[in-house]
Design an enzyme around this catalytic site. Structure first.
Site, PDB file in Angstrom:
ATOM      1  N   ASP A  28       0.788  -1.227   0.000  1.00 46.77           N
ATOM      2  CA  ASP A  28       0.000   0.000   0.000  1.00 46.77           C
ATOM      3  C   ASP A  28       0.829   1.291   0.000  1.00 46.77           C
ATOM      4  O   ASP A  28       1.701   1.482   0.861  1.00 46.77           O
ATOM      5  CB  ASP A  28      -0.899   0.058   1.237  1.00 46.77           C
ATOM      6  N   TRP A  87       0.407  -1.326   9.566  1.00 43.55           N
ATOM      7  CA  TRP A  87      -0.344  -1.351   8.322  1.00 43.55           C
ATOM      8  C   TRP A  87      -0.523   0.076   7.813  1.00 43.55           C
ATOM      9  O   TRP A  87       0.237   0.975   8.162  1.00 43.55           O
ATOM     10  CB  TRP A  87      -1.683  -2.052   8.535  1.00 43.55           C
TER      11      TRP A  87
END
Length: 505
Positions: A28, A87
């Site tokens: 990401d 994350w």
């Protein structure tokens, strides 16, 4: 082009002008921030990927033009504070010291997943801070600033400053909805609303921003990475224009639009454009997306050829333009890309009735033209397009075409080496008999921009080094590829120094 990677070997499959991770793994993108004349781009990185290790850190690269990047190393190490894996999240520059770490501190709100809790993998939002311009971060305490153990999917905080109300606003991915939260200090968060959709699969990586459209009007845009494959729609970046009141978002239309109709533009983020004086320009925004998807994240030959797995699609310049359905985001490859042209091929008007094989064999380039086709009732053109990454004899190629009868533009990787076979399609207005057409081809990707960027499709592909032919074709009737221009592209290794402290472009 990779930031900080070793020079490519003759057998390399590393992109010539797209961003790629120096080694191991990336996924990401995180929304870049602008500091001291540079954009600071962070992304999820796993230095232990090739060895079979798990977990992601936040790695940083800087750029001045959205094309050439300088690797700056890991900014947030993984598994360092006992709160689990790092994350996605977002960064802000705390100009007024609302969080108490000093004026101009860079604050990161990061999802961390605890593997030592029940249920395993419980997700919460943690605050990290940097006082060295985003080069390194420390945790702002061991406790989360936002936790909800009753929600299984609880991640990807996207934070903006709400200047009208003088507070921070967060959109958070919560399964089939986005939760909305506000805070005065980035630490104490209050839930104030939500935006729910149960027909777009799992929602991830939310986005919220305001833009000035080409007609001078101002609009809010809510974006999210969504998976609508079960509806025959993309699994990329969905967005709505609408009204934002500081606590909720009301879309102008129920159905989202899509920033990309292809297979591989996931986890995308957008970020403001800044003028040379450092001011934000509300008429332009940039977008960058991960060139992969979770159906096949580990399926790449670059692991063997170059020791890495992780590219991005080209950074785009976004503009908000009116159309028959309201307003849409029109995409173009970022303008500085043309500064990396190594050679131009001006091919003029190419009249095609059947097919024409161009006398060029290229691996990394930008193809641009206007395509016109016959609308004569007796000899209507049924399909017109370009085959790229074409093997001699045509056994392998990537097909990009306009299906005039179906009013669609397609990108087809069935006939080449790829993660999965398949064709994607996007709606196309064929009533005018002409459309602008632009395509980027690199060693691991093909991206097509049609109708001034109102429609885009991006695919991850892996042609063999010898698959470098280009064929124009028209079926049913004739077509003209008007003002055909092909620019060979490369970001020189010398323009992306890997060592900390060197000057960026």
């Amino acid at each position: 082009m990779s930031a900080g990677a070793p020079p490519p070997s003759p057998a390399s499959m590393r992109p010539a002008f797209h961003f790629s991770v120096p080694d191991n793994w990336k996924n990401d993108p995180q929304r870049p921030i602008f500091l001291d004349g540079e954009y600071h781009y962070y992304y999820l990185y796993n230095a232990d990927y090739l060895a079979g290790g798990r977990g992601t850190a936040w790695r940083r690269a800087t750029t001045r033009d959205h094309v050439a990047f300088v690797d700056r190393g890991v900014a947030i190490e993984k598994f360092t504070d006992g709160n689990g894996d790092c994350w996605s999240g977002s960064l802000v520059v705390d100009v007024d010291d609302t969080a108490g770490y000093g004026r101009g501190a860079v604050i990161a709100l990061v999802t961390q997943a605890r593997t030592d809790q029940v249920p395993e993998g419980a997700q919460a939002q943690y605050l990290w801070f940097s006082t060295d311009g985003g080069a390194s971060f420390r945790p702002g305490g061991i406790d989360p600033v936002l936790a909800d153990p009753d929600i299984a999917e609880f991640r990807d905080p996207k934070v903006i400053w709400d200047a009208v109300r003088g507070r921070w606003f967060m959109a958070l991915a919560e399964g089939d909805r986005l939760g909305f939260y506000v805070s005065p200090d980035l630490a104490a968060w209050q839930r104030v609303g939500e935006f729910a959709r149960d027909d777009l699969g799992l929602l991830e990586c939310p986005d919220l921003f305001e833009m000035t459209a080409s007609d001078g009007s101002s609009h809010w845009v809510l974006g999210v990475s969504a998976n609508a494959k079960h509806r025959g729609l993309p699994a990329t970046y969905a967005y709505w224009t609408g009204a934002f009141d500081g606590a909720g978002f009301v879309p102008d239309a129920a159905e989202p639009r899509w920033l990309d109709w292809g297979f591989d533009f996931y986890g995308a983020v957008t970020y403001p454009h800044h003028t040379p004086t450092g001011d934000e320009d509300a008429t332009v925004r940039h977008a960058i997306g991960w060139a992969n998807f979770w159906d096949y994240p580990h399926n790449t030959p670059t692991l063997l050829t170059d020791g890495y797995n992780g590219d991005d699609m080209i950074v785009r310049d976004l503009r908000l333009v009116p159309d028959a359905g309201g307003y849409c985001l029109a995409s173009a490859p970022t303008s500085a890309l043309r500064d990396y042209t190594t050679r131009e091929h001006r091919l003029g008007d190419q009249e095609v009735d059947g097919h024409v094989d161009l006398p060029l064999h290229l691996a990394a380039y930008d193809l641009e033209c206007v395509i016109e086709w016959s609308v004569d009732a007796l000899t209507p053109t049924s399909e017109v397009g370009v085959d790229v990454c074409r093997a001699e004899g045509g056994t392998r190629f990537v097909g990009v075409g306009l299906d005039v009868g179906a009013a669609q533009v397609f990108l087809d990787r069935t006939m080449t080496i790829n993660p999965t076979r398949g064709r994607t399609r996007a709606p196309l207005d064929t009533s005018r008999g002409r459309v602008s057409f632009r395509m980027l081809v690199d060693r691991t990707s093909v991206e097509v921009f049609v109708d001034d960027g109102r429609s885009v499709q991006s695919h991850r592909v892996f042609p063999l080094p010898s698959d470098d032919g280009i064929r124009l074709y028209a079926r049913g009737g004739s077509a003209t590829f008007r003002d055909l221009m092909i620019r060979e592209l490369s970001v020189p290794e010398s323009s992306v120094p890997a060592h900390e402290g060197e000057e960026a472009l």
